[in-house]
Design a protein around this motif. Sequence first.
Motif, PDB file in Angstrom:
ATOM      1  N   LEU A   1       4.511   0.872  15.108  1.00  0.00           N
ATOM      2  CA  LEU A   1       3.578   1.785  15.563  1.00  0.00           C
ATOM      3  C   LEU A   1       2.547   0.843  16.315  1.00  0.00           C
ATOM      4  N   GLU A   2       2.102  -0.274  15.475  1.00  0.00           N
ATOM      5  CA  GLU A   2       1.184  -1.225  16.130  1.00  0.00           C
ATOM      6  C   GLU A   2       1.486  -1.835  17.347  1.00  0.00           C
ATOM      7  N   ARG A   3       3.055  -2.104  17.515  1.00  0.00           N
ATOM      8  CA  ARG A   3       3.693  -2.505  18.540  1.00  0.00           C
ATOM      9  C   ARG A   3       3.774  -1.489  19.657  1.00  0.00           C
ATOM     10  N   PHE A   4       3.933  -0.243  19.203  1.00  0.00           N
ATOM     11  CA  PHE A   4       4.042   0.816  20.312  1.00  0.00           C
ATOM     12  C   PHE A   4       2.922   0.833  20.913  1.00  0.00           C
ATOM     13  N   THR A   5       1.478   1.098  20.273  1.00  0.00           N
ATOM     14  CA  THR A   5       0.277   1.327  20.761  1.00  0.00           C
ATOM     15  C   THR A   5      -0.217   0.153  21.653  1.00  0.00           C
ATOM     16  N   SER A   6       0.300  -1.224  21.319  1.00  0.00           N
ATOM     17  CA  SER A   6       0.048  -2.378  22.223  1.00  0.00           C
ATOM     18  C   SER A   6       0.583  -2.369  23.500  1.00  0.00           C
ATOM     19  N   LEU A   7       2.007  -1.881  23.284  1.00  0.00           N
ATOM     20  CA  LEU A   7       2.938  -1.940  24.574  1.00  0.00           C
ATOM     21  C   LEU A   7       2.730  -0.940  25.481  1.00  0.00           C
TER      22      LEU A   7
ATOM     23  N   THR B   1       0.824  -1.369  -0.115  1.00  0.00           N
ATOM     24  CA  THR B   1      -0.045   0.032  -0.158  1.00  0.00           C
ATOM     25  C   THR B   1       0.929   1.285   0.048  1.00  0.00           C
ATOM     26  N   GLY B   2       2.270   1.181   0.068  1.00  0.00           N
ATOM     27  CA  GLY B   2       3.145   2.252  -0.026  1.00  0.00           C
ATOM     28  C   GLY B   2       3.474   2.900   1.189  1.00  0.00           C
ATOM     29  N   ASN B   3       3.164   2.040   2.268  1.00  0.00           N
ATOM     30  CA  ASN B   3       3.507   2.567   3.713  1.00  0.00           C
ATOM     31  C   ASN B   3       4.570   1.780   4.354  1.00  0.00           C
ATOM     32  N   SER B   4       5.284   2.275   5.024  1.00  0.00           N
ATOM     33  CA  SER B   4       6.585   1.295   5.594  1.00  0.00           C
ATOM     34  C   SER B   4       5.807   0.173   6.128  1.00  0.00           C
ATOM     35  N   LEU B   5       6.755  -0.874   5.733  1.00  0.00           N
ATOM     36  CA  LEU B   5       6.305  -2.192   6.535  1.00  0.00           C
ATOM     37  C   LEU B   5       6.675  -2.378   8.093  1.00  0.00           C
ATOM     38  N   ALA B   6       7.948  -2.182   8.100  1.00  0.00           N
ATOM     39  CA  ALA B   6       8.340  -2.176   9.596  1.00  0.00           C
ATOM     40  C   ALA B   6       7.965  -1.007  10.286  1.00  0.00           C
TER      41      ALA B   6
END
Lengths: 305, 305, 305, 305
Positions: free
Chosen positions: D293-299, D283-288
């Motif tokens: 960021l997903e990990r950041f909001t979880s943690l 989709t053109g967004n940074s994969l990592a």
Amino acid sequence: MTDYAAILETIYADVQPLLVQGKVASYIPQLSEVDAAQFGMAVYCLDGRTYSVGAAGQKFSLQSVTKLFSLALAFSLEGDAIWSRVGREPSGSAFNSLVQLEYEQGKPRNPFINAGALVMTDILSSRSTASDTAILQFAREICDRQDIEFDLAVAQSEHGTAHRNYAIAHLMKDFGNLHNSVETVIDSYCRQCSITMTCTELAKAGSFLANHGTIPWSERQVLDASSSKRLNALMLTCGTYDAAGEFAYRVGLPAKSGVGGGILALVPGEMAIAVWSPGLDETGNSLAGTYALERFTSLTVRSIF
Amino acid sequence: MTDYAAILETIYADVQPLLVQGKVASYIPQLSEVDAAQFGMAVYCLDGRTYSVGAAGQKFSLQSVTKLFSLALAFSLEGDAIWSRVGREPSGSAFNSLVQLEYEQGKPRNPFINAGALVMTDILSSRSTASDTAILQFAREICDRQDIEFDLAVAQSEHGTAHRNYAIAHLMKDFGNLHNSVETVIDSYCRQCSITMTCTELAKAGSFLANHGTIPWSERQVLDASSSKRLNALMLTCGTYDAAGEFAYRVGLPAKSGVGGGILALVPGEMAIAVWSPGLDETGNSLAGTYALERFTSLTVRSIF
Amino acid sequence: MTDYAAILETIYADVQPLLVQGKVASYIPQLSEVDAAQFGMAVYCLDGRTYSVGAAGQKFSLQSVTKLFSLALAFSLEGDAIWSRVGREPSGSAFNSLVQLEYEQGKPRNPFINAGALVMTDILSSRSTASDTAILQFAREICDRQDIEFDLAVAQSEHGTAHRNYAIAHLMKDFGNLHNSVETVIDSYCRQCSITMTCTELAKAGSFLANHGTIPWSERQVLDASSSKRLNALMLTCGTYDAAGEFAYRVGLPAKSGVGGGILALVPGEMAIAVWSPGLDETGNSLAGTYALERFTSLTVRSIF
Amino acid sequence: MTDYAAILETIYADVQPLLVQGKVASYIPQLSEVDAAQFGMAVYCLDGRTYSVGAAGQKFSLQSVTKLFSLALAFSLEGDAIWSRVGREPSGSAFNSLVQLEYEQGKPRNPFINAGALVMTDILSSRSTASDTAILQFAREICDRQDIEFDLAVAQSEHGTAHRNYAIAHLMKDFGNLHNSVETVIDSYCRQCSITMTCTELAKAGSFLANHGTIPWSERQVLDASSSKRLNALMLTCGTYDAAGEFAYRVGLPAKSGVGGGILALVPGEMAIAVWSPGLDETGNSLAGTYALERFTSLTVRSIF
């Protein structure tokens, strides 16, 4: 004088290598079982002479070729009033697409895409409780054979997988462009599509359109000359799905094709030609059939252009 | 024998009430100043007889009619190779739409929409540093007049408002379907569109296409008979913008129209007809011009169908 | 401490001039008879306090608000498996358009457009012979009232004009993304849409989503915290038809609207808010309801942003 | 108290396997040469504390992240007047598509697709002869570093392949939604896209949007609180191309991404987070970066939902 018999033999030899290249229609279970490697062709001249080659006596499923019958019948009965409900432009997309239909508020681009044919069926259903029978009677008259029939197994097979046609019909119903029930229209549509003919019969069935709207042997005028000319124009611009431009470019004759592998083509004022080979190209038209017609116009110098 | 002179007089009388109904093209400033209530018509028979009526001697801006010239020239020079870069199908949308062009990855549907004509210009620009001059020379040859010229004021006027054509060209460039610079192609395109002719000249210019690809008086073969036939088929299916189906239905002749109000139509093997009236209908075709051609085919019984 | 009672009174006064500006949904006959000039609003705080104003005790047709119930129920039962059959992106077109559905091969963009909600119903229908009852039971549980009911007159009224939903369902069936019969799915869908609640009940029904997926009073976990958070995100990006961006911009809360004029909005961790006013704006969302929520976030400084 | 340093270390370890999976942007030659296997992340808390990990001090090309700067600057200068020229809805199609732009008459869906960003640049160009300099000055102010610069090699590289952006700009010009010359706007646009920052600088640059519109250290109010909230809403619904729904679902924070591999995300009222890893997903967004960021909001349990 043109030796049509010899020309058909030449074409028959020429198409042999192509018979293995097409693919039979897969979305209607009954049709998917047909052997692709078959070919028949017939010419009906307006003076009554007929020529044929190969499997020209073999029955096949007319499918979308019958869109021509329902259009001619509706046009003969209702005249120009039909154009308030269907357009006359090529669609620029697949024969069963819903995109353009939604943008154009439920008015199909032309009577030869599924949406347009459903509207013709709807018009005929508003005149008669059995529009399928009316179309069958019409088909019998124009090819002068009372034993033309539906293939009910094919009709049922198509009905069972007609989800996209249901979608199209419901969308038009939503826009107010279907006056009978969706079920009524789809039923009739699937039955008319299942009509079977041989190439010889189909060439004869198309002869009234080559003959300015009048059935040659009975002299009954189905359409006046002007209307007949106009149907021919529609066939040329819209008769072969989204390949109408390509077909006109290669063949140069008004024609209507079906996914059963049949194509009916016209040389206005001279003859009707039917060809059948069930292997389709990627645009849904008979691969060998299109090539055969291209060869025919080259060998007979009979393009309208 | 058909009395063409009388027929043209009849048509001239018939179209008078229509001359106030059309609207001149407004998006090109220079064209928007033309008086809509003008009408001219000319017939060029392949035996050299010519007929005309009204303002048939008045110069007008050919605009998209020249798409036929660039296509014929590119086709004569490059042959079937051009079809790898442009399709042969009706577009089903406006002549200057970008939607289908994006879906189809920068390959225009046909050579008669703007995108397709830009590709023809690009092809000619790859062969010559002055593709506009090449097209002008070709136009001069096919109408047998060395004084045919660009109207540079119109070219400049069009160039100044060519944002949509720039958008189309850049989109094709992005897809790799434009080999020269956008500026080069647009420049040449605007100049070729500005070519002016009279009806009499335009009818003569189209005669090679009615004559199986050969210029009648010089007997130079521009296109072979088969290619000429195929161009005629393209004109019929794609020559009048998104009204090609309607035009074929009403008129039944291959034709190419322009927003200057001109239309060139062909009766294959017989004649070329040019008509001009600057008032356009909502599809961008000359309103009185289309009607005049419809009357012509009715009165002369000259449809191809 | 925020005086919610006073804030609701202020909003109630503020919205009065707007009540005559919206238009009630016209495509469902039963809904078209509702008086537009009504307004109710209720707040359910997670600590159990409730506030309300106006017609907060009046039953109304939840319509698309129930898409949230079928999604939450299907998600709780099937987990991430549902995302193989429906996307999570805003649609960029009308809630009942078929265009994108056809381009994307029968996979709806998200569970809040009609196509997506029909897939949720299909999933529930595959688990239970009476998916409508399952959804009703779920609705009763989350608002803690056993007397929540379908409005069968509305369901029948909607069913009778559900042509577009039939079209959508058949198109998905054609693409293989509907496992039960179209009739089964549409029946259940029309019934679930007809569920009625008051604002007070609806605010309570949404409280589990404000409470990280757990019903506050029963402490039953419907969804885990992560899944609940994700549903909130879907509401924000896709919950208000093709106006989700505008709604997020103005209101800044996750919300789901319905054409009955109801909107359920969430302040995560704090409260659920229900508002109802049957007059709709041109995007199909309650005109006064949207404004009321915008005022609420301003007055309480309760945007998530 | 949350140990952000430890959390960033955890994330840094977690993303390592992903660094080889993304693909660097290929359409801008200069960017295609960047090594994909890089990762940096920085957090700027509104109290001034900062945390970082990995290549957080490495400069990278901001690309579309700068759309946030041009929008914020135009919005701060022109206020709600900008919304007459650009919408606020997700686009439902690719960031550089022309289809929707043509259907919607040259008004871009939102300021974060290329068309919308070009309109912002046009607005700034109407105020200043050097809109690129104005944006650079703004970027310097919000990250408090006067040495922020364009990367002119990247700008030139982008300019040379900007055919699609030219197409977009010309189409808008045709619709009257571009007031300056196409060349002026594209020039400025390519230069602003080329601005480089480190993660540490970018996190700081975003802090005014986390801080209700006011730059934390200088206390200059760029946007009022309400406008800042609204920009956050736009980032959430439209900030990550056609994956905004998916991004909101997974990450749950307002964010703006760029094809250089950078993403700026906000926790309103608390902090701004910048992440960079040049390997992109489909989709053109940074994969990592997205995963980080997903990990950041979880943690940190820091979603806005």
